[in-house]
Design a protein around this motif. Structure first.
Motif, PDB file in Angstrom:
ATOM      1  N   GLU A  62       0.833  -1.207   0.000  1.00  0.00           N
ATOM      2  CA  GLU A  62       0.000   0.000   0.000  1.00  0.00           C
ATOM      3  C   GLU A  62       0.868   1.257   0.000  1.00  0.00           C
ATOM      4  O   GLU A  62       0.573   2.234  -0.691  1.00  0.00           O
ATOM      5  N   VAL A  65       2.155   1.627  -3.410  1.00  0.00           N
ATOM      6  CA  VAL A  65       1.142   2.207  -4.301  1.00  0.00           C
ATOM      7  C   VAL A  65       1.095   3.728  -4.124  1.00  0.00           C
ATOM      8  O   VAL A  65       1.056   4.490  -5.105  1.00  0.00           O
ATOM      9  N   SER A 123      -8.397  -4.549 -16.617  1.00  0.00           N
ATOM     10  CA  SER A 123      -7.025  -4.817 -16.178  1.00  0.00           C
ATOM     11  C   SER A 123      -6.095  -5.086 -17.356  1.00  0.00           C
ATOM     12  O   SER A 123      -4.899  -4.761 -17.300  1.00  0.00           O
ATOM     13  N   LEU A 165     -10.688   3.266 -10.350  1.00  0.00           N
ATOM     14  CA  LEU A 165     -10.402   2.878  -8.970  1.00  0.00           C
ATOM     15  C   LEU A 165     -11.317   3.602  -7.981  1.00  0.00           C
ATOM     16  O   LEU A 165     -11.667   3.065  -6.931  1.00  0.00           O
ATOM     17  N   SER A 251      -9.486   6.636  -2.800  1.00  0.00           N
ATOM     18  CA  SER A 251      -8.416   5.642  -2.656  1.00  0.00           C
ATOM     19  C   SER A 251      -7.093   6.306  -2.278  1.00  0.00           C
ATOM     20  O   SER A 251      -6.869   7.497  -2.520  1.00  0.00           O
ATOM     21  N   ALA A 253      -4.473   5.662  -3.810  1.00  0.00           N
ATOM     22  CA  ALA A 253      -3.841   5.957  -5.099  1.00  0.00           C
ATOM     23  C   ALA A 253      -4.198   7.365  -5.577  1.00  0.00           C
ATOM     24  O   ALA A 253      -3.329   8.130  -6.013  1.00  0.00           O
ATOM     25  N   PHE A 287       6.178  -3.304  -3.637  1.00  0.00           N
ATOM     26  CA  PHE A 287       4.854  -3.452  -4.242  1.00  0.00           C
ATOM     27  C   PHE A 287       4.858  -4.582  -5.269  1.00  0.00           C
ATOM     28  O   PHE A 287       3.987  -5.458  -5.260  1.00  0.00           O
ATOM     29  N   GLU A 348       1.582  -1.840 -13.413  1.00  0.00           N
ATOM     30  CA  GLU A 348       1.201  -1.505 -12.049  1.00  0.00           C
ATOM     31  C   GLU A 348      -0.286  -1.256 -11.850  1.00  0.00           C
ATOM     32  O   GLU A 348      -0.879  -1.725 -10.871  1.00  0.00           O
ATOM     33  N   PHE A 349      -0.941  -0.533 -12.759  1.00  0.00           N
ATOM     34  CA  PHE A 349      -2.361  -0.262 -12.583  1.00  0.00           C
ATOM     35  C   PHE A 349      -3.196  -1.533 -12.706  1.00  0.00           C
ATOM     36  O   PHE A 349      -4.237  -1.673 -12.059  1.00  0.00           O
ATOM     37  N   ILE A 352      -2.995  -3.144  -9.324  1.00  0.00           N
ATOM     38  CA  ILE A 352      -3.797  -2.425  -8.328  1.00  0.00           C
ATOM     39  C   ILE A 352      -5.286  -2.733  -8.520  1.00  0.00           C
ATOM     40  O   ILE A 352      -6.015  -3.016  -7.566  1.00  0.00           O
ATOM     41  N   LEU A 356      -7.863  -4.800  -6.043  1.00  0.00           N
ATOM     42  CA  LEU A 356      -9.119  -4.192  -5.600  1.00  0.00           C
ATOM     43  C   LEU A 356     -10.302  -5.070  -5.988  1.00  0.00           C
ATOM     44  O   LEU A 356     -11.247  -5.249  -5.196  1.00  0.00           O
TER      45      LEU A 356
END
Length: 572
Positions: A62, A65, A123, A165, A251, A253, A287, A348-349, A352, A356
């Motif tokens: 976290e 992130v 994703s 997100l 979030s 993020a 991460f 990375e996204f 994440i 989630l």
């Protein structure tokens, strides 16, 4: 594992193994990110041997992130995006929709419900900015027009993912299959509250944060302590991210992203980026290691066809969709191939969003493993994909008339309009680059009544100049055809205001070949390169640091001469 040592053991194992496997990946000419993910797989619960504390790793992730998104916000420039908005914005939106549809259709064919299919498809639709920048840096293409388009494209994807997100938790009940008018009304109320909270947070950051944060940084910088400055930057990023989650329900993020955006407005942004980079990199490694811990390698054995299908969507389907969109927007084949290669990976996204989705009980755990598997393979293949673009372009140009027409698009901005005044076509200044330096030069030449033709690789800049009635040509000035269109053969002076050492040599060679009498002036930031350009190209080179020193010295001498001679104090 003793509980009191769990944190130390987890960090030591994660960083130590990430270093070893990241080094191995780099030696194999793969992105170090592949090694970090592999380290997580090794210390994860799905492989034998040492198992790190997954809960602690998730908390460290976290922080990773937060700092990752803080870095994205710190480097996010609205001006850079606006320069390529006509291709990046529609291209990214349509490409994400196409890739999401491909991924969702594939997941639906496997029997997944709507929520799982949608999260899975989204994703797969977004590429990694980190991986792209590494690839462009390796090719020296970050500052090229194709590089700017690719980066702008991914910035739009990043912004879209930030919105996803934020909205996904509010949409989760509906996507899990709830129905009925009451639930619909409650859903709309939840969405409205979420958007209002986000709007309030954004307004607070833009109004208060822009004033408070730079002021705070200035107060800390005045102490002269580097440690306090770095601590202030990191504390602000984490505190804003945490406060945004607690007070506004957004979030981590998004909070960290806006912290970076606000800091970018400060004069200390470059220093903050430089001094926080080591800590951001370290937590980013944690991460990626934590993501690797979530990967179950059995998916490669139990679902090999699904893994191949995921990789096909990422590397082939998404790239073809992006390339076709770039061509439809009337950009040349080379740009389409660069953008296609840039998007042939996820990062990375995707991780994440997958995490989630699992926490919201939308995405099944095997979906997360498939996403990580697709990321590992696509990131490993990405350097090869980039290296194949030039050979593939040469191969297809030699065999396809259509490809040759696409490579030589009939671009109206690539040549001067037929009604261009005669004074711009003889004894004119050809100015290469209309950025921060070139813009000031062009304005001064215009005020002096000197004819000037601008050459710039950015189509939007060229369109703006033509709208003002000024002659401009779109294209890379290192290509002879572009300078020919600017009538370099009749020019009196070639001013090169772009910091591109390799391209500058070709520009000078072309100009000297077509016009041996033309004078050349070049901007440079490197003393050795400046000396070589002056010796080999016969150009007048302006070195940034030297010109700044000369200007300051002239000001100092003029100031001292203007001050009256002071009388000697008594008693001296």
């Amino acid at each position: 594992m003793h509980h009191e040592l769990a944190l130390i053991n987890t960090i030591a194992a994660a960083l130590g193994l990430a270093l070893v496997l990241g080094f191995v990946a780099a030696r194999l000419r793969l992105p170090a990110l592949v090694g970090y993910l592999a380290a997580g797989i090794v210390i994860g619960p799905f492989t034998p041997g040492f198992v790190a504390d997954a809960a602690l790793a998730a908390q460290l992730a976290e922080i990773g992130v937060m700092l990752l998104m803080f870095g994205v916000g710190l480097h996010f420039s609205l001006d850079d995006l606006l320069q390529v908005k006509r291709v990046a914005v529609p291209g990214a939106v349509v490409q994400m929709a196409a890739a999401t549809a491909m991924g969702a259709a594939m997941a639906s064919a496997w029997g997944w419900d709507l929520g799982a299919a949608l999260v899975f498809g989204i994703s797969l639709s977004v590429a990694s900015t980190v991986v792209l920048l590494k690839a462009l840096e390796a090719k020296g293409a970050v500052d090229t027009v194709n590089g700017r388009i690719a980066v702008g494209w991914l910035v739009v994807e990043d912004l879209a993912m930030v919105l996803v997100l934020v909205l996904l938790p509010a949409l989760a009940p509906m996507l899990r299959g709830g129905g009925g008018a009451g639930i619909d009304a409650e859903l709309w109320l939840t969405l409205a509250r979420t958007l209002l909270a986000v709007a309030a947070f954004v307004a607070l950051m833009l109004v208060l944060g822009r004033r408070l944060f730079p002021w705070l940084l200035w107060q800390v910088a005045r102490t002269g302590s580097r440690e306090l400055f770095t601590l202030c930057v990191v504390a602000a990023a984490v505190t804003i991210a945490f406060g945004s989650a607690r007070l506004f329900g957004v979030s981590f993020a998004l909070g960290a992203f806006f912290a970076g955006m606000v800091l970018r407005e400060s004069e200390f942004s470059h220093r903050a980026a430089e001094e926080s980079l080591p800590l951001r990199d370290a937590f980013a490694v944690l991460f990626f290691v934590s993501v690797g811990m979530l990967f179950d390698p059995r998916v490669m054995v139990e679902r090999p066809l699904q893994v191949l299908a995921v990789v096909a969507v990422i590397v082939v389907g998404k790239s073809l969709a992006a390339g076709a969109l770039v061509l439809l927007l009337r950009y040349p084949l080379n740009t389409a191939l660069t953008v296609s290669a840039s998007l042939a990976q996820i990062g990375e996204f995707s991780f994440i969003l997958a995490a989630l989705g699992v926490s919201l009980q939308l995405l099944p755990p095997e979906g997360q493993s498939l996403i990580v598997a697709g990321a590992l393979i696509s990131i490993a293949l990405n350097p090869l994909t980039f290296s194949c673009t030039s050979p593939f372009e040469r191969w297809i140009l030699a065999r396809s008339a259509l490809a040759r027409r696409l490579a030589q698009r009939d671009d109206p901005l690539a040549e001067l309009p037929a009604h261009t005044e005669a004074r711009y076509l003889a004894r004119q200044v050809v100015l290469v680059g209309h950025g921060r330096v070139g813009r000031r030069i062009a304005l001064a030449l215009r005020e002096a009544g000197t004819a000037c033709v601008v050459v710039d690789a950015n189509r939007e800049r060229v369109e703006e100049l033509r709208a003002q009635g000024l002659p401009a040509v779109s294209g890379d000035a290192a290509e002879p055809a572009v300078l020919i269109q600017a009538h370099i053969a009749q020019a009196a002076l070639l001013l090169i205001a772009v910091p591109d050492a390799l391209g500058v040599r070709r520009m000078i060679e072309t100009a000297r070949t077509l016009n041996p009498q033309v004078q050349v002036a070049v901007r440079s930031h490197n003393a050795d390169e400046a000396n070589r350009l002056a010796a080999e190209g016969g150009a007048r080179v302006f070195l940034g640091e030297e010109e700044l020193a000369q200007s300051m010295l002239r000001h100092a001498l003029a100031t001292m001469q203007a001050i009256p001679t002071m009388t000697r104090p008594r008693g001296g």
